[in-house]
Design a protein around this motif. Structure first.
Motif, short mmCIF file in Angstrom:
data_model
loop_
_atom_site.label_atom_id
_atom_site.label_comp_id
_atom_site.label_asym_id
_atom_site.label_seq_id
_atom_site.Cartn_x
_atom_site.Cartn_y
_atom_site.Cartn_z
N LEU A 105 0.83 -1.20 0.00
CA LEU A 105 0.00 0.00 0.00
C LEU A 105 0.87 1.25 0.00
O LEU A 105 0.56 2.24 -0.67
CB LEU A 105 -0.94 0.01 1.21
CG LEU A 105 -2.06 -1.03 1.19
CD1 LEU A 105 -2.75 -1.08 2.54
CD2 LEU A 105 -3.05 -0.72 0.08
N LEU A 135 -0.75 4.68 -1.48
CA LEU A 135 -2.08 4.75 -0.88
C LEU A 135 -1.99 5.10 0.60
O LEU A 135 -3.01 5.30 1.25
CB LEU A 135 -2.82 3.41 -1.06
CG LEU A 135 -3.10 3.03 -2.50
CD1 LEU A 135 -3.64 1.62 -2.57
CD2 LEU A 135 -4.06 4.00 -3.13
N HIS A 179 -8.67 -0.34 -2.66
CA HIS A 179 -7.78 -0.33 -3.84
C HIS A 179 -8.18 -1.42 -4.84
O HIS A 179 -8.22 -1.16 -6.05
CB HIS A 179 -6.33 -0.52 -3.40
CG HIS A 179 -5.38 -0.57 -4.54
ND1 HIS A 179 -5.14 0.51 -5.36
CD2 HIS A 179 -4.61 -1.58 -5.02
CE1 HIS A 179 -4.26 0.17 -6.29
NE2 HIS A 179 -3.93 -1.09 -6.11
#
Length: 111
Positions: A48, A53, A75
């Protein structure tokens, strides 16, 4: 007169004794299961962060397990809705896009 032994036997459940080997094995198996889960969560957190993110300055260790899972689900839903899918050919993973007409034929387009 009140018979306390009769009440005790009616309310208590019959208990099967756990074997000694299982008693020793169960906590070890549980520990290994938790280690696998935590290892996978750490890997997801790193992925991530690589996918940007998660803020670059936020340490991976500070992410809660629920946050990691929620970000991953969000996601994956985004990837799916953008029309990406995975093709595994001879051990190589490629990500491809699906055309809008193909999405309609597959029934994956959103209304």
């Amino acid at each position: 007169m009140y018979n306390s032994t009769a009440v005790a036997t009616k309310t208590s459940k019959p208990h099967k004794p756990m074997s000694e080997a299982r008693r020793v094995r169960k906590p070890l198996m549980e520990r290994k299961r938790r280690e696998r889960i935590n290892s996978s969560l750490e890997q997801l957190a790193l992925l991530l962060k690589e996918a940007k993110l998660v803020a670059a300055d936020k340490p991976v260790a500070k992410l809660e397990k629920a946050d990691i899972l929620e970000l991953t689900v969000r996601h994956l839903k985004t990837v799916k809705s953008n029309g990406f899918y995975r093709v595994d050919i001879n051990g190589l993973t490629n990500f491809c896009t699906i055309s809008k007409s193909r999405k309609k034929r597959l029934g994956t387009s959103r209304a």
